[in-house]
Design a protein around this motif. Sequence first.
Motif, short mmCIF file in Angstrom:
data_model
loop_
_atom_site.label_atom_id
_atom_site.label_comp_id
_atom_site.label_asym_id
_atom_site.label_seq_id
_atom_site.Cartn_x
_atom_site.Cartn_y
_atom_site.Cartn_z
N PRO A 150 5.10 0.07 24.40
CA PRO A 150 5.62 0.58 24.24
C PRO A 150 6.68 1.70 23.07
O PRO A 150 5.68 0.30 22.10
CB PRO A 150 7.40 0.36 25.29
N THR A 151 6.67 2.91 23.20
CA THR A 151 6.85 3.57 22.23
C THR A 151 9.03 3.82 22.29
O THR A 151 8.81 4.27 23.44
CB THR A 151 6.15 4.71 20.81
N PRO A 152 9.01 4.36 20.92
CA PRO A 152 10.23 5.12 21.17
C PRO A 152 10.18 6.30 22.46
O PRO A 152 11.04 6.68 23.01
CB PRO A 152 10.94 5.14 19.67
N LEU A 153 9.03 7.17 21.91
CA LEU A 153 9.27 8.45 22.93
C LEU A 153 9.03 8.32 24.30
O LEU A 153 9.21 8.46 25.13
CB LEU A 153 7.99 9.42 21.90
N PHE B 188 8.73 11.59 14.97
CA PHE B 188 9.60 11.30 15.30
C PHE B 188 9.72 9.91 16.70
O PHE B 188 9.79 9.82 17.42
CB PHE B 188 10.74 12.17 16.53
N ASN B 189 8.37 8.67 16.45
CA ASN B 189 8.05 7.72 16.75
C ASN B 189 8.16 6.57 16.19
O ASN B 189 8.12 6.72 14.69
CB ASN B 189 6.94 8.22 17.79
N ALA B 190 7.62 5.88 16.70
CA ALA B 190 7.04 4.52 16.17
C ALA B 190 6.00 3.48 17.25
O ALA B 190 5.88 3.84 18.00
CB ALA B 190 8.72 3.57 16.50
N LEU B 191 4.92 2.86 15.97
CA LEU B 191 3.53 2.85 17.21
C LEU B 191 3.78 1.56 16.39
O LEU B 191 2.81 1.65 15.60
CB LEU B 191 2.11 3.97 16.61
N PRO B 192 3.59 0.63 17.71
CA PRO B 192 2.92 -0.82 17.54
C PRO B 192 1.40 -0.84 17.28
O PRO B 192 1.59 -2.11 17.73
CB PRO B 192 4.02 -1.64 18.33
#
Lengths: 349, 349
Positions: free
Chosen positions: A292-295, B203-207
């Motif tokens: 999962p990601t914020p978007l 505008f996101n975060a990628l783990p």
Amino acid sequence: MEAKSRYNVAIVGATGAVGQKMIEMLEMVEFPIEELRPLASKRSVGKLIQYSGRNITIQEATPEAFEGIDIALFSAGGSISKQLANEAVERGAVVVDNTSAFRMNDEVPLVVPEVNREALRNHKGIIANPNCSTIQMVGALEPVRQKYGLNRVIVSTYQSVSGSGLDAVEELKDQSQAMLDGTTVNTEIMPVKSEPKHYPIAFNALPQIDTFEDNHYTFEEMKMINETKKIMEAPELSVAATCVRLPFFYSHAESVYIEIDDDQVTVPQMQGTIKEGQGVVLEDDIMNQGYPTPLSAEGKLEIFVGRVRKDLDVQNGFHLWVVSDNLLKGAAWNSVQIAQTLIEMTTEQ
Amino acid sequence: MEAKSRYNVAIVGATGAVGQKMIEMLEMVEFPIEELRPLASKRSVGKLIQYSGRNITIQEATPEAFEGIDIALFSAGGSISKQLANEAVERGAVVVDNTSAFRMNDEVPLVVPEVNREALRNHKGIIANPNCSTIQMVGALEPVRQKYGLNRVIVSTYQSVSGSGLDAVEELKDQSQAMLDGTTVNTEIMPVKSEPKHYPIAFNALPQIDTFEDNHYTFEEMKMINETKKIMEAPELSVAATCVRLPFFYSHAESVYIEIDDDQVTVPQMQGTIKEGQGVVLEDDIMNQGYPTPLSAEGKLEIFVGRVRKDLDVQNGFHLWVVSDNLLKGAAWNSVQIAQTLIEMTTEQ
């Protein structure tokens, strides 16, 4: 609360980021509403909000505005809750408060329905909705705690600007455009509007959410620590938090390290347990870059968990990546779920 | 390496994000250069780079291009290093390699000069520059380890896109503008160019940084774990990492939890110890909202540490916030420091 077929519901802070989502959520679940009464500060009186195809006029949030109200959802800041929540209760309303005003009050249940639904039965008029970053973490960890025991949590958060309200969303947009254009970047809101210093949040990371406490932790970090223990009824649970504001609009993400009591659990077992959690979605398919990601979580009601890994040194240690929409499960949706659960309980009695 | 008054220096990957910074750093320290030879792929041959007010033509990176070179700084990807580093060594050069190609090779020193300078004495022609996120963490933790012992590290990173190169910087700019405009967002680079799926980073975060390993960790996470143990010569040190890519251009930040051997250390003592660290700047003045951020660290050579807190449950546990420019101390500056140290050692001998 008396059982009724339809309820009079007030929303305090109806024009705010969370207030707007509360109204959306009530509409989505077709909440049994007789009258919806949006309340806000003087500034917004007379403005219209839309509900079920009708226009409803915003009224001023005064003590008298709660006359006849059954359920009042508050999300207009801690000082408004302190001023008006008891006024609403005195007039017969049950208050679901989405601020930090009453959360640590021993007489106020702090509730995530999937975790501690039963705590609602002891309310004295006010029920507190936990902090956004706390809700998604305890929601993800509750199935784990139930099955394996839980003795330690260390979390580092990745939090969106909408947690600071609509002003912060606009500031991120404006600053981002200014930086892309190479023009002047105005800093007025982040990290904390009321604090003396402001820093750019666009293309940056700010390790401050809310004000600092004497122990060097921020209030946001202490909320995560104290609220987690209260909701899980686990005063002995070791919880540590580092909270960081980041340049995205919606959803919070969390890198969570846990130690469980059982030291024989495998990754597939842990994944299976998380998957069974109520309101939790396992999104952990690394073979296909699935996480999962914020978007990806934006606009959804569930708590998403990915990147489940076993610690390489500590047998009972696991690492997780937890993402949820901070305005929905982290705020508006959890508040509406609390109201729904209260109604269910009223019908049961 | 033979002592000389001036050296012939090759930069492999001279047009890349790190290569450009290497040239800037050499110029800044007035490195004793006889000839600077920028090398790159065929595509860039004939292009000009600026050095000390002169234009220098980029040549193709072939084995023969290393004839006469004393020091070769590599930063053109692991496969180029595997192809050409030994060719350079055979022609008499000392290689400082900024890729992961040789880092875990027992015969190759992995060096952060402030931490393990002496390891350089045993090189056999190739010296590895550690991963960016590793360098800043071990740099911040070394004074702590020396004074109090260190037995555990749990880190969650907040990493900028420039760690993925100039393409990623452009992608973040383009995606940010597209999202602000509400137009189509193209995803081609992040999280990993060579992987099948790409997600927006704006505008996101990628783990996910680098590809996944069989143990569910990413290669970036394993780099932090393995390299930290090698640099600190501490195979028994427990290290865990979660690496996350975020929408900012330069600098990496890290939320670091540590457990030290000494359980009597206070926050002021810990701050004092960090402050004394070579190349480390304590920026921890919460009364005045003082802490480092990616934007505040950009363009600087030091490692910045803030948010020093004692864990509330674990006596020997501390939390830190570590920020540094990933292209400078995390890459180009550390490589140039290694080259400088090699020269110092040559002179000592």
